[in-house]
Design a protein around this motif. Structure first.
Motif, short mmCIF file in Angstrom:
data_model
loop_
_atom_site.label_atom_id
_atom_site.label_comp_id
_atom_site.label_asym_id
_atom_site.label_seq_id
_atom_site.Cartn_x
_atom_site.Cartn_y
_atom_site.Cartn_z
N ILE A 67 0.87 -1.20 0.11
CA ILE A 67 0.07 0.13 0.14
C ILE A 67 0.83 1.34 0.17
N LEU A 68 1.81 1.35 0.89
CA LEU A 68 2.65 2.36 1.07
C LEU A 68 3.59 2.41 -0.36
N LYS A 69 3.96 1.50 -0.78
CA LYS A 69 4.97 1.46 -2.06
C LYS A 69 3.96 2.03 -3.20
N ASN A 98 12.43 14.81 12.44
CA ASN A 98 11.44 16.02 12.18
C ASN A 98 10.21 15.59 11.73
N HIS A 99 9.13 16.20 11.76
CA HIS A 99 7.73 15.49 11.44
C HIS A 99 7.02 16.52 10.57
N ARG A 100 6.78 15.74 9.34
CA ARG A 100 5.93 16.27 8.33
C ARG A 100 4.43 15.65 8.13
N ASP A 101 4.40 14.55 8.14
CA ASP A 101 3.08 13.77 7.75
C ASP A 101 2.84 12.91 8.81
N ILE A 102 1.40 12.80 9.34
CA ILE A 102 0.96 12.17 10.34
C ILE A 102 1.18 10.64 10.21
N ILE A 103 0.94 10.02 8.91
CA ILE A 103 1.25 8.65 8.69
C ILE A 103 2.40 8.31 8.00
N LEU A 104 2.95 8.99 6.88
CA LEU A 104 3.80 8.67 6.05
C LEU A 104 5.52 8.75 6.53
#
Length: 382
Positions: A67-69, A98-104
């Motif tokens: 799914i991630l791919k 550092n933190h940009r995206d909640i899931i990715l």
């Protein structure tokens, strides 16, 4: 150590998976979500594939990796990873990023680790995101441990101590690497700073001095560089909403919207860079008189930040944003007129997506530019 104290927050043990899979398979909300995620596959086939997974890693490779791919293939121009060190496969590390995206952020890291035949990480995830029972179960199948948020001060202290003990146990006994963000929540303006409170939590567990406890966590600063942040317009919008109403708070629906836009929005190039493990640096830090803990936390935070800031990968948009924000042409040799035009069109398109009362275009534009310029500003400050 009584490891049953971690039962409420830890990922599931592999032997617990069959029962959890049956609970998920029987949940209509999970069924709907699974069918939306992999629309071409009948749910019965998904259920049988789940039942065939004997370990969390098998589940990740069978479902999450694909799914991630697919998200990476459809919504990025490629994932890349570079590293200052060759990771020792016999050791476990605490990746602080550092933190940009909640899931990715953690999801893409796991993809990159799998492709290098390295163990995936356990992921620290706030319980504010686990809004349905099936989501809580699913993230624990996916090697996540739960950070409890909405607690009283006393409960928060006990919860932090337990989580710290769990993380020390995971690194030192299970030999399992961990990913944790450098701060609670994403840095909306991309001014990435490690919160001392994260390090204080890490130092609550383990043995020895505070210095030894932090050193024993094998901290590796990890820098994430997204060419485009699909949630940039939502972050800019939140800045104005908070400015206009200091009491403004995001809702659960806002969190879901951020997750969806983050996953299925265009991100351009996405690069991860692993800095060096800083255990030895922490061990060798000489403290001032009184061996002040707060001084130690500040210095370790600054060391993590220095590594994160040093290792950003920059794209034309970062240089364009820097020049526009500071009203200079200092970086003009780093981008072409065409690249500037592409970034300006992207900015206008994202601005058009903001639909709020009293939309303050100048304020919002500055916030957009700040998001893309701040990594470069921090990098140049060294």
């Amino acid at each position: 150590m009584d490891i049953t104290e971690f039962d409420e927050i830890r990922p599931y043990h592999d032997e617990e998976l069959p029962q959890v899979f049956e609970e998920l398979i029987a949940d209509p909300a999970f069924q709907r979500a699974a069918c939306m995620t992999v629309p071409d596959v009948p749910f019965e086939v998904i259920a049988e594939k789940m039942r065939a997974c004997k370990t969390k890693l098998e589940f990740q490779i069978t479902f999450c990796y694909g799914i991630l791919k697919k998200i990476a293939n459809n919504y990025t121009d490629g994932l890349t990873l570079s590293s200052d060190v060759l990771l020792d496969k016999t050791k476990a590390y605490t990746f602080i990023s550092n933190h940009r995206d909640i899931i990715l952020d953690a999801g893409f890291l796991s993809v990159l680790l799998v492709e290098r035949d390295l163990e995936t990480v356990e992921i620290a995830i706030g319980d504010n995101l686990l809004i349905y029972p099936w989501i809580k179960k699913l993230v624990r199948v996916n090697k996540s441990f739960i950070v409890q948020r909405a607690l009283t001060m006393r409960q928060m202290l006990e919860s932090s101590k337990r989580m710290s003990r769990y993380m020390h146990y995971t690194i030192n006994d299970k030999k399992q690497s961990i990913w944790i963000a450098q701060r609670e929540g994403r840095a909306k303006d991309s001014d990435d700073r490690t919160q001392d409170s994260v390090l204080k939590m890490l130092a609550m567990g383990g043995d020895g001095t505070v210095q030894e406890r932090l050193s024993g966590m094998n901290i590796v600063p990890l820098t994430l560089s997204y060419e485009y942040d699909p949630c940039d317009y939502l972050k800019a919008q939140e800045f104005q909403l908070k400015r206009d109403n200091p009491e403004y708070k995001k809702t659960t629906q806002d969190d879901l919207r951020n997750m969806e836009v983050g996953m299925f929005g265009y991100k351009g190039h996405v690069h991860f860079h692993m800095g060096p493990c800083i255990s030895e640096d922490i061990t060798n830090m000489e403290m001032g008189p009184g061996n002040c803990k707060s001084e130690l936390f500040t210095r370790v935070s600054e060391l993590i930040d220095k590594n994160i800031h040093k290792n950003y990968r920059f794209y034309p948009g970062n240089y364009v944003a820097y020049d526009l924000l500071l009203n200079t042409d200092e970086m003009s040799d780093k981008y072409s007129s065409q690249e500037k035009e592409v970034f300006m069109k992207y900015l206008e398109k994202q601005m058009d997506r903001i639909d709020i009362e009293n939309k303050d275009v100048d304020f919002l534009r500055d916030k957009f530019l700040l998001m893309y310029a701040n990594p470069l500003i921090n990098h140049l400050r060294g």
